[in-house]
Design an enzyme around this catalytic site. Structure first.
Site, PDB file in Angstrom:
ATOM      1  N   SER A 159      30.061  35.136  47.754  1.00  0.00           N
ATOM      2  CA  SER A 159      31.285  35.083  48.515  1.00  0.00           C
ATOM      3  C   SER A 159      30.661  35.702  49.965  1.00  0.00           C
ATOM      4  CB  SER A 159      32.483  35.693  47.959  1.00  0.00           C
ATOM      5  OG  SER A 159      33.696  35.417  48.547  1.00  0.00           O
ATOM      6  N   ASP A 258      37.381  25.882  44.593  1.00  0.00           N
ATOM      7  CA  ASP A 258      37.514  26.767  45.212  1.00  0.00           C
ATOM      8  C   ASP A 258      37.539  26.378  46.982  1.00  0.00           C
ATOM      9  OD1 ASP A 258      36.413  28.980  47.000  1.00  0.00           O
ATOM     10  OD2 ASP A 258      34.592  29.179  45.834  1.00  0.00           O
ATOM     11  N   HIS A 288      36.790  30.254  42.384  1.00  0.00           N
ATOM     12  CA  HIS A 288      36.140  31.289  43.171  1.00  0.00           C
ATOM     13  C   HIS A 288      36.220  32.666  42.425  1.00  0.00           C
ATOM     14  CE1 HIS A 288      34.740  32.981  46.957  1.00  0.00           C
ATOM     15  NE2 HIS A 288      35.106  34.114  46.594  1.00  0.00           N
TER      16      HIS A 288
END
Length: 316
Positions: A159, A258, A288
Protein backbone atom coordinates in the site's frame (compact mmCIF):
# COMPACT_ATOMS: atom_id res chain seq x y z
CA UNK A 1 -15.46 -17.97 -4.77
CA UNK A 2 -16.84 -14.49 -5.51
CA UNK A 3 -17.98 -12.17 -2.72
CA UNK A 4 -21.68 -12.85 -2.10
CA UNK A 5 -24.40 -10.24 -1.60
CA UNK A 6 -24.53 -10.54 2.19
CA UNK A 7 -20.80 -9.98 2.53
CA UNK A 8 -20.99 -7.05 0.13
CA UNK A 9 -23.63 -5.39 2.32
CA UNK A 10 -21.44 -5.80 5.40
CA UNK A 11 -18.42 -4.41 3.56
CA UNK A 12 -20.46 -1.45 2.37
CA UNK A 13 -21.58 -0.65 5.93
CA UNK A 14 -18.03 -0.93 7.28
CA UNK A 15 -16.69 1.22 4.45
CA UNK A 16 -19.23 3.93 5.24
CA UNK A 17 -18.25 3.83 8.92
CA UNK A 18 -14.54 4.04 8.10
CA UNK A 19 -15.02 7.21 6.07
CA UNK A 20 -16.16 9.11 9.15
CA UNK A 21 -13.10 8.24 11.22
CA UNK A 22 -10.69 10.93 12.32
CA UNK A 23 -6.94 10.41 12.17
CA UNK A 24 -6.49 9.81 15.90
CA UNK A 25 -9.32 7.26 15.91
CA UNK A 26 -7.71 5.45 12.98
CA UNK A 27 -4.38 5.43 14.79
CA UNK A 28 -5.91 4.04 17.98
CA UNK A 29 -7.60 1.26 16.00
CA UNK A 30 -4.31 0.44 14.28
CA UNK A 31 -2.55 0.34 17.64
CA UNK A 32 -4.90 -2.42 18.81
CA UNK A 33 -2.82 -4.77 16.66
CA UNK A 34 -0.06 -4.44 19.26
CA UNK A 35 -2.23 -6.67 21.49
CA UNK A 36 -2.31 -9.40 18.83
CA UNK A 37 -2.56 -12.76 20.67
CA UNK A 38 -1.51 -14.61 17.50
CA UNK A 39 1.93 -13.03 17.24
CA UNK A 40 4.58 -15.31 15.81
CA UNK A 41 7.63 -15.84 17.97
CA UNK A 42 10.80 -15.32 15.93
CA UNK A 43 14.22 -13.93 16.69
CA UNK A 44 14.27 -10.13 16.44
CA UNK A 45 16.86 -7.42 16.71
CA UNK A 46 16.21 -3.66 17.06
CA UNK A 47 18.65 -1.19 15.50
CA UNK A 48 18.75 2.47 14.47
CA UNK A 49 20.03 4.12 11.30
CA UNK A 50 20.87 7.80 10.99
CA UNK A 51 19.00 9.98 8.51
CA UNK A 52 20.92 13.19 9.11
CA UNK A 53 20.60 13.78 12.85
CA UNK A 54 17.49 11.62 13.20
CA UNK A 55 17.80 7.96 14.17
CA UNK A 56 15.36 5.78 12.21
CA UNK A 57 14.36 2.67 14.20
CA UNK A 58 14.41 -0.64 12.35
CA UNK A 59 13.47 -4.12 13.50
CA UNK A 60 15.16 -7.16 11.99
CA UNK A 61 13.29 -10.48 11.92
CA UNK A 62 15.07 -13.79 11.45
CA UNK A 63 13.27 -16.94 10.27
CA UNK A 64 15.24 -19.05 12.76
CA UNK A 65 17.96 -18.81 15.40
CA UNK A 66 20.39 -20.31 12.91
CA UNK A 67 19.46 -17.62 10.41
CA UNK A 68 20.14 -14.94 13.01
CA UNK A 69 23.71 -16.14 13.57
CA UNK A 70 24.31 -16.71 9.87
CA UNK A 71 23.01 -13.26 9.06
CA UNK A 72 25.25 -11.64 11.63
CA UNK A 73 28.31 -13.73 10.83
CA UNK A 74 31.32 -12.45 8.94
CA UNK A 75 31.49 -15.15 6.30
CA UNK A 76 27.88 -16.12 5.67
CA UNK A 77 25.48 -14.20 3.45
CA UNK A 78 21.77 -14.42 4.14
CA UNK A 79 19.03 -12.94 1.91
CA UNK A 80 16.98 -10.00 3.18
CA UNK A 81 13.70 -8.22 2.55
CA UNK A 82 13.75 -4.49 3.25
CA UNK A 83 10.13 -3.78 4.21
CA UNK A 84 8.13 -0.54 4.35
CA UNK A 85 4.73 -0.92 6.04
CA UNK A 86 1.42 0.45 4.82
CA UNK A 87 -1.05 2.69 6.62
CA UNK A 88 -1.58 5.61 4.27
CA UNK A 89 1.68 7.28 5.40
CA UNK A 90 -0.21 8.33 8.57
CA UNK A 91 -0.94 5.18 10.63
CA UNK A 92 0.63 1.80 11.49
CA UNK A 93 4.13 1.06 12.72
CA UNK A 94 6.78 -1.61 13.00
CA UNK A 95 4.96 -2.78 16.11
CA UNK A 96 1.54 -3.15 14.46
CA UNK A 97 3.14 -5.01 11.54
CA UNK A 98 4.99 -7.38 13.86
CA UNK A 99 2.99 -10.48 12.87
CA UNK A 100 3.15 -9.61 9.17
CA UNK A 101 6.95 -9.35 9.24
CA UNK A 102 7.44 -12.44 11.38
CA UNK A 103 5.19 -14.35 8.98
CA UNK A 104 7.17 -12.97 6.04
CA UNK A 105 10.48 -14.08 7.55
CA UNK A 106 9.24 -17.61 8.14
CA UNK A 107 7.45 -17.95 4.81
CA UNK A 108 10.34 -16.67 2.66
CA UNK A 109 13.30 -17.85 4.77
CA UNK A 110 14.65 -14.29 4.53
CA UNK A 111 15.67 -11.74 7.09
CA UNK A 112 13.06 -8.98 7.16
CA UNK A 113 14.18 -5.44 7.95
CA UNK A 114 11.12 -3.39 8.93
CA UNK A 115 11.50 0.40 8.87
CA UNK A 116 9.85 2.78 11.38
CA UNK A 117 9.73 5.79 9.08
CA UNK A 118 8.21 9.02 10.37
CA UNK A 119 4.50 9.53 9.71
CA UNK A 120 2.42 12.38 8.33
CA UNK A 121 0.89 14.80 9.04
CA UNK A 122 3.49 15.54 11.72
CA UNK A 123 6.21 14.76 9.17
CA UNK A 124 5.08 15.46 5.64
CA UNK A 125 6.59 14.44 2.31
CA UNK A 126 9.44 13.81 1.77
CA UNK A 127 10.45 13.08 5.41
CA UNK A 128 9.14 9.49 5.56
CA UNK A 129 10.65 8.75 2.17
CA UNK A 130 14.06 10.09 3.17
CA UNK A 131 13.94 7.88 6.28
CA UNK A 132 13.30 4.87 4.06
CA UNK A 133 16.02 5.87 1.61
CA UNK A 134 18.56 6.36 4.41
CA UNK A 135 17.87 2.87 5.74
CA UNK A 136 18.02 1.39 2.23
CA UNK A 137 21.38 3.03 1.60
CA UNK A 138 22.72 1.71 4.90
CA UNK A 139 21.47 -1.81 4.16
CA UNK A 140 22.81 -1.90 0.60
CA UNK A 141 26.22 -0.55 1.69
CA UNK A 142 26.30 -2.95 4.67
CA UNK A 143 26.34 -0.23 7.33
CA UNK A 144 23.67 -2.20 9.20
CA UNK A 145 26.34 -4.92 9.66
CA UNK A 146 24.15 -7.78 8.49
CA UNK A 147 26.75 -8.97 5.98
CA UNK A 148 24.12 -9.44 3.30
CA UNK A 149 25.13 -9.26 -0.35
CA UNK A 150 23.43 -6.37 -2.20
CA UNK A 151 22.12 -8.71 -4.89
CA UNK A 152 20.36 -10.70 -2.16
CA UNK A 153 18.35 -7.71 -0.86
CA UNK A 154 14.79 -7.15 -2.08
CA UNK A 155 12.86 -3.94 -1.44
CA UNK A 156 9.22 -4.63 -0.54
CA UNK A 157 6.19 -2.69 0.70
CA UNK A 158 2.42 -2.82 0.84
CA UNK A 159 0.00 0.00 0.00
CA UNK A 160 1.67 3.27 1.12
CA UNK A 161 4.72 1.13 1.80
CA UNK A 162 4.57 -0.02 -1.81
CA UNK A 163 4.63 3.64 -2.79
CA UNK A 164 7.73 4.15 -0.64
CA UNK A 165 9.41 1.03 -2.05
CA UNK A 166 8.84 2.22 -5.62
CA UNK A 167 10.02 5.73 -4.76
CA UNK A 168 13.17 4.44 -3.03
CA UNK A 169 14.05 2.44 -6.15
CA UNK A 170 13.47 5.46 -8.39
CA UNK A 171 15.58 7.66 -6.11
CA UNK A 172 18.35 5.06 -5.92
CA UNK A 173 18.51 4.83 -9.71
CA UNK A 174 18.54 8.62 -10.07
CA UNK A 175 21.23 9.22 -7.42
CA UNK A 176 23.41 6.27 -8.39
CA UNK A 177 24.40 5.48 -4.78
CA UNK A 178 23.07 1.92 -4.93
CA UNK A 179 20.48 0.05 -6.99
CA UNK A 180 18.22 -2.75 -5.76
CA UNK A 181 18.00 -5.74 -8.07
CA UNK A 182 14.43 -6.63 -7.01
CA UNK A 183 11.32 -4.89 -5.72
CA UNK A 184 7.99 -6.34 -4.59
CA UNK A 185 5.03 -3.96 -4.58
CA UNK A 186 1.88 -5.23 -2.87
CA UNK A 187 -1.24 -3.26 -3.93
CA UNK A 188 0.92 -0.12 -4.12
CA UNK A 189 -0.41 3.44 -4.01
CA UNK A 190 1.45 4.89 -6.99
CA UNK A 191 -1.15 7.30 -8.40
CA UNK A 192 -2.07 10.87 -7.55
CA UNK A 193 -5.83 11.29 -7.98
CA UNK A 194 -8.58 9.40 -6.15
CA UNK A 195 -11.47 11.66 -7.06
CA UNK A 196 -14.10 11.01 -9.72
CA UNK A 197 -11.57 12.43 -12.20
CA UNK A 198 -9.22 9.49 -11.66
CA UNK A 199 -8.21 7.77 -14.92
CA UNK A 200 -8.52 4.36 -13.24
CA UNK A 201 -11.73 2.37 -13.36
CA UNK A 202 -10.92 0.57 -10.10
CA UNK A 203 -11.06 3.88 -8.19
CA UNK A 204 -14.64 4.35 -9.33
CA UNK A 205 -15.75 0.70 -9.16
CA UNK A 206 -14.05 -0.26 -5.89
CA UNK A 207 -13.71 3.11 -4.18
CA UNK A 208 -16.80 3.04 -1.97
CA UNK A 209 -17.85 -0.41 -0.77
CA UNK A 210 -14.72 -2.47 -0.09
CA UNK A 211 -13.29 -1.16 3.23
CA UNK A 212 -10.61 1.13 1.78
CA UNK A 213 -12.42 3.96 0.03
CA UNK A 214 -11.11 6.36 -2.58
CA UNK A 215 -12.09 9.20 -0.26
CA UNK A 216 -9.84 7.77 2.45
CA UNK A 217 -6.90 7.47 0.06
CA UNK A 218 -7.43 11.06 -1.08
CA UNK A 219 -7.46 12.21 2.57
CA UNK A 220 -4.30 10.25 3.36
CA UNK A 221 -2.49 11.78 0.40
CA UNK A 222 -3.60 15.26 1.46
CA UNK A 223 -2.13 14.61 4.91
CA UNK A 224 1.10 13.28 3.41
CA UNK A 225 1.74 16.06 0.91
CA UNK A 226 3.54 19.27 1.84
CA UNK A 227 1.72 21.06 -0.98
CA UNK A 228 -0.47 20.07 -3.95
CA UNK A 229 2.60 20.39 -6.17
CA UNK A 230 4.03 17.25 -4.54
CA UNK A 231 1.57 15.14 -6.52
CA UNK A 232 3.54 15.89 -9.67
CA UNK A 233 6.71 14.39 -8.18
CA UNK A 234 7.51 10.77 -9.10
CA UNK A 235 8.89 10.33 -5.59
CA UNK A 236 5.41 11.15 -4.28
CA UNK A 237 3.40 9.48 -7.08
CA UNK A 238 5.68 7.06 -8.97
CA UNK A 239 3.32 6.97 -11.97
CA UNK A 240 4.34 10.57 -12.63
CA UNK A 241 7.81 9.33 -13.65
CA UNK A 242 8.64 9.88 -17.33
CA UNK A 243 11.59 7.47 -17.57
CA UNK A 244 10.89 3.95 -16.29
CA UNK A 245 14.11 2.41 -17.60
CA UNK A 246 16.86 0.92 -15.49
CA UNK A 247 14.65 -0.17 -12.59
CA UNK A 248 14.73 -3.43 -10.63
CA UNK A 249 13.15 -6.72 -11.51
CA UNK A 250 9.62 -6.25 -10.18
CA UNK A 251 6.76 -8.28 -8.75
CA UNK A 252 3.44 -6.48 -8.38
CA UNK A 253 0.54 -8.07 -6.51
CA UNK A 254 -2.89 -6.44 -6.63
CA UNK A 255 -6.32 -7.22 -5.17
CA UNK A 256 -9.44 -7.54 -7.29
CA UNK A 257 -11.71 -5.37 -5.10
CA UNK A 258 -9.23 -2.58 -4.40
CA UNK A 259 -9.37 1.04 -5.60
CA UNK A 260 -5.58 0.86 -6.06
CA UNK A 261 -5.74 -2.19 -8.35
CA UNK A 262 -5.49 -0.53 -11.76
CA UNK A 263 -2.76 1.96 -10.90
CA UNK A 264 -0.53 -0.82 -9.54
CA UNK A 265 -1.02 -2.87 -12.69
CA UNK A 266 -0.46 0.18 -14.89
CA UNK A 267 2.81 0.88 -13.07
CA UNK A 268 3.94 -2.66 -13.84
CA UNK A 269 2.98 -2.27 -17.49
CA UNK A 270 5.01 0.94 -17.76
CA UNK A 271 8.02 -0.77 -16.19
CA UNK A 272 7.69 -3.65 -18.65
CA UNK A 273 7.33 -1.32 -21.64
CA UNK A 274 10.60 0.34 -20.58
CA UNK A 275 12.40 -2.99 -20.76
CA UNK A 276 12.32 -4.08 -17.13
CA UNK A 277 11.54 -7.63 -16.01
CA UNK A 278 8.06 -7.50 -14.46
CA UNK A 279 5.47 -9.91 -13.08
CA UNK A 280 1.92 -8.77 -12.28
CA UNK A 281 -0.51 -10.95 -10.38
CA UNK A 282 -4.06 -10.02 -9.37
CA UNK A 283 -5.51 -11.96 -6.41
CA UNK A 284 -9.15 -12.82 -7.26
CA UNK A 285 -11.84 -11.78 -4.74
CA UNK A 286 -9.25 -10.10 -2.51
CA UNK A 287 -9.65 -6.75 -0.73
CA UNK A 288 -7.04 -4.11 -0.04
CA UNK A 289 -5.12 -4.99 3.11
CA UNK A 290 -5.44 -8.77 2.80
CA UNK A 291 -1.67 -9.25 3.16
CA UNK A 292 -1.97 -8.52 6.89
CA UNK A 293 -4.24 -11.56 7.39
CA UNK A 294 -2.94 -14.83 8.81
CA UNK A 295 -0.83 -17.22 6.79
CA UNK A 296 -3.72 -19.71 6.65
CA UNK A 297 -5.76 -17.27 4.58
CA UNK A 298 -5.83 -18.46 0.97
CA UNK A 299 -5.10 -14.99 -0.45
CA UNK A 300 -1.99 -14.73 1.72
CA UNK A 301 -0.84 -18.21 0.74
CA UNK A 302 -1.29 -17.37 -2.93
CA UNK A 303 0.73 -14.18 -2.48
CA UNK A 304 3.60 -16.03 -0.83
CA UNK A 305 3.60 -18.57 -3.65
CA UNK A 306 4.19 -15.68 -6.07
CA UNK A 307 6.73 -14.02 -3.75
CA UNK A 308 8.79 -17.16 -3.19
CA UNK A 309 8.82 -18.05 -6.90
CA UNK A 310 9.95 -14.50 -7.64
CA UNK A 311 12.70 -14.58 -5.01
CA UNK A 312 14.00 -17.92 -6.29
CA UNK A 313 14.36 -16.37 -9.74
CA UNK A 314 17.43 -14.40 -8.66
CA UNK A 315 18.46 -10.93 -9.76
CA UNK A 316 17.07 -9.65 -13.03
Amino acid sequence: MAINKAVKLILKALSYANEGMELETSRRLADLKKLDPMRILVKKLDKKIYNGEYEVPVRIYFPSEEAMYRGLGKDAFYPALLFFHGGGWVTESVETYDRVCAQMAQSTKHMVISVEYRLAPEYKFPVGLTDCYAVAKAVFTNRLLLNVAPEQITVIGDSAGGNLAAAVCLMARDRGEFLPSRQILIYPAVGSDYTEKSPFLSVRENGRDYLLTSRQVEEYMSLYQSSPADRKSPYFSPLMEQDFSGLPRTLIITAEYDPLRDEGETYGQKLAEAGNDVEIHRIPDALHGFFALGIRHLHVQESFDYINDFLKGGAG
